[in-house]
Design a protein around this motif. Structure first.
Motif, PDB file in Angstrom:
ATOM      1  N   PRO A 113       1.063  -1.523   0.141  1.00 41.46           N
ATOM      2  CA  PRO A 113      -0.039   0.285  -0.056  1.00 41.46           C
ATOM      3  C   PRO A 113       1.052   1.495   0.414  1.00 41.46           C
ATOM      4  O   PRO A 113       2.140   1.175   0.678  1.00 41.46           O
ATOM      5  N   MET A 114       0.050   2.330  -0.731  1.00 43.30           N
ATOM      6  CA  MET A 114       1.098   3.528  -1.083  1.00 43.30           C
ATOM      7  C   MET A 114       0.697   4.566   0.471  1.00 43.30           C
ATOM      8  O   MET A 114      -0.216   4.458   0.446  1.00 43.30           O
ATOM      9  N   PRO A 115       1.864   5.464   0.600  1.00 45.06           N
ATOM     10  CA  PRO A 115       0.812   6.119   2.199  1.00 45.06           C
ATOM     11  C   PRO A 115      -0.271   7.621   0.913  1.00 45.06           C
ATOM     12  O   PRO A 115       0.243   7.425  -0.560  1.00 45.06           O
ATOM     13  N   SER A 116      -1.078   8.363   1.709  1.00 45.29           N
ATOM     14  CA  SER A 116      -1.564   8.947   1.576  1.00 45.29           C
ATOM     15  C   SER A 116      -1.533  10.358   1.794  1.00 45.29           C
ATOM     16  O   SER A 116      -1.290  10.556   2.657  1.00 45.29           O
ATOM     17  N   ILE A 117      -1.604  11.419   0.592  1.00 47.97           N
ATOM     18  CA  ILE A 117      -1.222  12.427   0.749  1.00 47.97           C
ATOM     19  C   ILE A 117      -2.379  12.994   1.321  1.00 47.97           C
ATOM     20  O   ILE A 117      -2.435  13.941   2.116  1.00 47.97           O
ATOM     21  N   GLU A 118      -3.754  12.255   1.041  1.00 50.95           N
ATOM     22  CA  GLU A 118      -4.730  13.344   1.618  1.00 50.95           C
ATOM     23  C   GLU A 118      -5.334  12.968   3.055  1.00 50.95           C
ATOM     24  O   GLU A 118      -5.309  13.507   4.032  1.00 50.95           O
ATOM     25  N   GLN A 119      -4.848  11.616   3.314  1.00 49.58           N
ATOM     26  CA  GLN A 119      -4.782  11.282   4.868  1.00 49.58           C
ATOM     27  C   GLN A 119      -3.899  11.975   5.490  1.00 49.58           C
ATOM     28  O   GLN A 119      -3.632  12.862   6.601  1.00 49.58           O
ATOM     29  N   SER A 120      -2.707  12.480   4.857  1.00 50.58           N
ATOM     30  CA  SER A 120      -1.255  13.277   5.543  1.00 50.58           C
ATOM     31  C   SER A 120      -1.966  14.524   5.687  1.00 50.58           C
ATOM     32  O   SER A 120      -1.521  14.964   7.063  1.00 50.58           O
ATOM     33  N   ALA A 121      -2.976  15.140   4.897  1.00 45.17           N
ATOM     34  CA  ALA A 121      -3.386  16.691   4.447  1.00 45.17           C
ATOM     35  C   ALA A 121      -3.834  16.576   5.819  1.00 45.17           C
ATOM     36  O   ALA A 121      -4.064  17.740   6.971  1.00 45.17           O
ATOM     37  N   ILE A 122      -4.933  15.682   5.764  1.00 38.89           N
ATOM     38  CA  ILE A 122      -6.318  15.700   7.113  1.00 38.89           C
ATOM     39  C   ILE A 122      -4.615  15.934   8.832  1.00 38.89           C
ATOM     40  O   ILE A 122      -6.197  16.598   9.259  1.00 38.89           O
ATOM     41  N   LEU A 123      -4.125  15.121   8.578  1.00 36.79           N
ATOM     42  CA  LEU A 123      -3.730  15.412   9.776  1.00 36.79           C
ATOM     43  C   LEU A 123      -2.491  16.882  10.351  1.00 36.79           C
ATOM     44  O   LEU A 123      -2.803  16.543  11.221  1.00 36.79           O
ATOM     45  N   LEU A 124      -2.342  17.204   8.959  1.00 36.57           N
ATOM     46  CA  LEU A 124      -1.156  18.391   8.887  1.00 36.57           C
ATOM     47  C   LEU A 124      -2.713  19.387   9.509  1.00 36.57           C
ATOM     48  O   LEU A 124      -1.982  20.084  10.328  1.00 36.57           O
ATOM     49  N   ALA A 125      -3.445  19.775   8.870  1.00 34.01           N
ATOM     50  CA  ALA A 125      -4.837  20.531   9.392  1.00 34.01           C
ATOM     51  C   ALA A 125      -4.509  20.452  10.451  1.00 34.01           C
ATOM     52  O   ALA A 125      -5.397  21.163  11.323  1.00 34.01           O
ATOM     53  N   LEU A 126      -5.779  19.170  11.576  1.00 33.03           N
ATOM     54  CA  LEU A 126      -5.464  18.825  12.810  1.00 33.03           C
ATOM     55  C   LEU A 126      -4.503  18.966  14.004  1.00 33.03           C
ATOM     56  O   LEU A 126      -4.319  19.526  14.365  1.00 33.03           O
ATOM     57  N   ARG A 127      -3.164  18.630  13.447  1.00 35.96           N
ATOM     58  CA  ARG A 127      -2.031  19.529  14.203  1.00 35.96           C
ATOM     59  C   ARG A 127      -1.528  20.794  13.596  1.00 35.96           C
ATOM     60  O   ARG A 127      -1.443  21.803  15.302  1.00 35.96           O
ATOM     61  N   ARG A 128      -2.267  21.535  13.215  1.00 30.57           N
ATOM     62  CA  ARG A 128      -2.718  23.253  12.630  1.00 30.57           C
ATOM     63  C   ARG A 128      -3.264  23.633  14.003  1.00 30.57           C
ATOM     64  O   ARG A 128      -3.450  25.534  13.146  1.00 30.57           O
ATOM     65  N   GLY A 129      -4.417  23.054  14.619  1.00 30.67           N
ATOM     66  CA  GLY A 129      -5.303  23.330  14.980  1.00 30.67           C
ATOM     67  C   GLY A 129      -6.772  23.716  14.431  1.00 30.67           C
ATOM     68  O   GLY A 129      -8.394  24.372  14.908  1.00 30.67           O
ATOM     69  N   LYS A 130      -7.104  23.034  12.906  1.00 29.68           N
ATOM     70  CA  LYS A 130      -8.315  23.104  12.483  1.00 29.68           C
ATOM     71  C   LYS A 130      -9.039  21.977  13.067  1.00 29.68           C
ATOM     72  O   LYS A 130      -9.026  21.375  13.765  1.00 29.68           O
ATOM     73  N   SER A 131     -10.343  22.740  13.734  1.00 32.93           N
ATOM     74  CA  SER A 131     -12.015  22.148  14.115  1.00 32.93           C
ATOM     75  C   SER A 131     -11.833  20.703  13.577  1.00 32.93           C
ATOM     76  O   SER A 131     -11.871  20.375  12.699  1.00 32.93           O
ATOM     77  N   ALA A 132     -12.264  19.906  14.022  1.00 32.60           N
ATOM     78  CA  ALA A 132     -12.116  18.343  13.844  1.00 32.60           C
ATOM     79  C   ALA A 132     -13.643  18.145  13.147  1.00 32.60           C
ATOM     80  O   ALA A 132     -14.163  17.567  12.362  1.00 32.60           O
ATOM     81  N   TRP A 133     -14.294  19.004  13.925  1.00 27.74           N
ATOM     82  CA  TRP A 133     -15.905  19.339  13.248  1.00 27.74           C
ATOM     83  C   TRP A 133     -16.491  19.699  12.598  1.00 27.74           C
ATOM     84  O   TRP A 133     -16.834  19.593  11.068  1.00 27.74           O
ATOM     85  N   VAL A 134     -15.878  20.647  12.323  1.00 26.27           N
ATOM     86  CA  VAL A 134     -15.665  21.566  10.174  1.00 26.27           C
ATOM     87  C   VAL A 134     -14.900  20.157   9.948  1.00 26.27           C
ATOM     88  O   VAL A 134     -15.295  20.963   9.044  1.00 26.27           O
ATOM     89  N   LEU A 135     -13.545  20.321  10.002  1.00 23.68           N
ATOM     90  CA  LEU A 135     -12.853  19.592   9.272  1.00 23.68           C
ATOM     91  C   LEU A 135     -13.792  18.355   8.347  1.00 23.68           C
ATOM     92  O   LEU A 135     -13.986  17.751   7.477  1.00 23.68           O
ATOM     93  N   ALA A 136     -14.794  18.074  10.165  1.00 23.92           N
ATOM     94  CA  ALA A 136     -15.942  16.691   8.960  1.00 23.92           C
ATOM     95  C   ALA A 136     -16.661  16.686   8.020  1.00 23.92           C
ATOM     96  O   ALA A 136     -16.700  16.859   7.554  1.00 23.92           O
ATOM     97  N   GLN A 137     -17.336  18.443   8.517  1.00 25.18           N
ATOM     98  CA  GLN A 137     -18.547  18.402   8.237  1.00 25.18           C
ATOM     99  C   GLN A 137     -17.845  18.944   5.987  1.00 25.18           C
ATOM    100  O   GLN A 137     -18.091  19.238   5.558  1.00 25.18           O
TER     101      GLN A 137
END
Length: 358
Positions: free
Chosen positions: A309-333
């Motif tokens: 399996p290859m690493p996922s840039i979309e998955q990394s992008a989600i984690l980067l957004a969360l690490r920089r303080g983006k709300s999980a609720w807003v991101l999920a929406q």
């Protein structure tokens, strides 16, 4: 009771296992009597094929093959004639493919046939979509898959192999006969010691090729790291790490890229990635830098009939957004997934990083 007996069956200290039950108020003595007097029930081995189990075997004192022979799986050997036939089929396939570019293991050959067949179908479906057939409109993301699928097909050892016609185009009658017979008895083969040893040999050769296991059958330093990751196929992560592509002055990006290797089932159902455009742009140089190592690792893994399996840039992008303080609720929406899915990804990534640093 079955769980207790299963545990006892794995011990080597007693000739006959026993169970002691302390009486206490509330125990249904009739039910207990029925359990004790019931005829023995079949207990299946919990031994599962895969790199986590193989790495665990190599991490123990003693030869891995001797551990397999002492496992519960060893006493679940089926019909002796069937086990002998499994070994004969494996040896025959090895002899029929003298110039093969893959590892000449019957499990490898079958796996490569299945991988090539599945990828060809997916590429053709993406081609239909590109042709403008509206019937496939709901699978628009498949068009984006066409290029990587074509790349993986080109990395298969089969494409430049003298036995391409025999394996994939039914050009070799004897080989197809051997493979068809083995396929029919595959389930039984994997429950007997002969089948387990065939698959063990394939995994062991792969670990040795990637220097995760030393020639004296012990885990190397990188093998210990691979074992700690808990990944089903850790070779890709280990190879990228060894080449220094996960080390960055930007700690958030580095950790996010590492999190891209985490096995997260919800990734396939991610409906929207537009809100991650900024994070993806920032992470793209890291993924571009990893590409040669990823392709090389994929090619080497395919020699053993394994599609890493290859690493996922979309998955990394989600984690980067969360690490920089983006709300999980807003991101999920914004992404159209549940907060629970994001939480699971974040927890998996944190656990994975803790294991890697241990």
């Amino acid at each position: 009771m079955r769980r207790i007996v299963g545990r006892l069956a794995r011990t080597a200290g007693d000739r006959a296992p026993f169970v002691a039950v302390a009486h206490a108020p509330g125990i249904d003595v009739v039910h207990l009597k029925n359990l004790l007097l019931a005829p023995p029930r079949h207990v299946s081995s919990a031994l599962r094929r895969g790199f986590p189990i193989m790495l665990s075997l190599f991490s123990q004192p003693g030869a891995p093959t001797s551990l397999l022979e002492r496992s519960l799986a060893a006493v679940q050997v089926g019909d002796e004639g069937e086990c002998a036939r499994v070994e004969e089929l494996a040896a025959a396939v090895h002899d029929v493919l003298p110039e093969a570019r893959c590892v000449r293991n019957i499990e490898t050959v079958l796996s490569l046939i299945n991988i090539r067949h599945r990828l060809t179908i997916r590429r053709n479906e993406a081609g239909v979509l590109r042709g403008g057939n509206s019937r496939w409109g709901k699978n628009a993301r498949m068009e984006e898959e066409r290029e990587p699928i074509t790349l993986v097909l080109g990395l298969l050892p089969c494409e430049q192999c003298d036995h391409l016609k025999a394996c994939h185009k039914r050009g070799g009658k004897r080989l197809r006969t051997l493979l068809d017979e083995y396929t029919e008895m595959h389930e039984k083969a994997m429950r007997c010691m002969a089948g387990l040893m065939i698959d063990f040999e394939r995994h062991a050769q792969c670990l040795l090729a990637f220097r995760l296991v030393s020639p004296d059958q012990h885990l190397t330093e990188m093998g210990l790291l691979a074992h700690r990751t808990g990944l089903n196929i850790p070779q890709t992560f280990v190879e990228v790490l060894q080449h220094g592509h996960l080390l960055s002055s930007e700690i958030d990006c580095s950790l996010a890229v590492m999190g891209g290797f985490v096995e997260w089932s919800e990734l396939d159902s991610l409906p929207r990635i537009g809100p991650l455009a900024d994070e993806i742009d920032e992470l793209s140089p890291h993924y571009v830098a990893m590409e040669p190592v990823l392709n090389s690792t994929t090619e080497n893994m395919l020699r053993f009939g394994m599609l890493a399996p290859m690493p996922s840039i979309e998955q990394s992008a989600i984690l980067l957004a969360l690490r920089r303080g983006k709300s999980a609720w807003v991101l999920a929406q914004q992404l159209g997934i549940t907060v629970g899915a994001l939480t699971r990804l974040d927890q998996k990534a944190r656990y994975f990083m803790d294991r890697v640093r241990a």
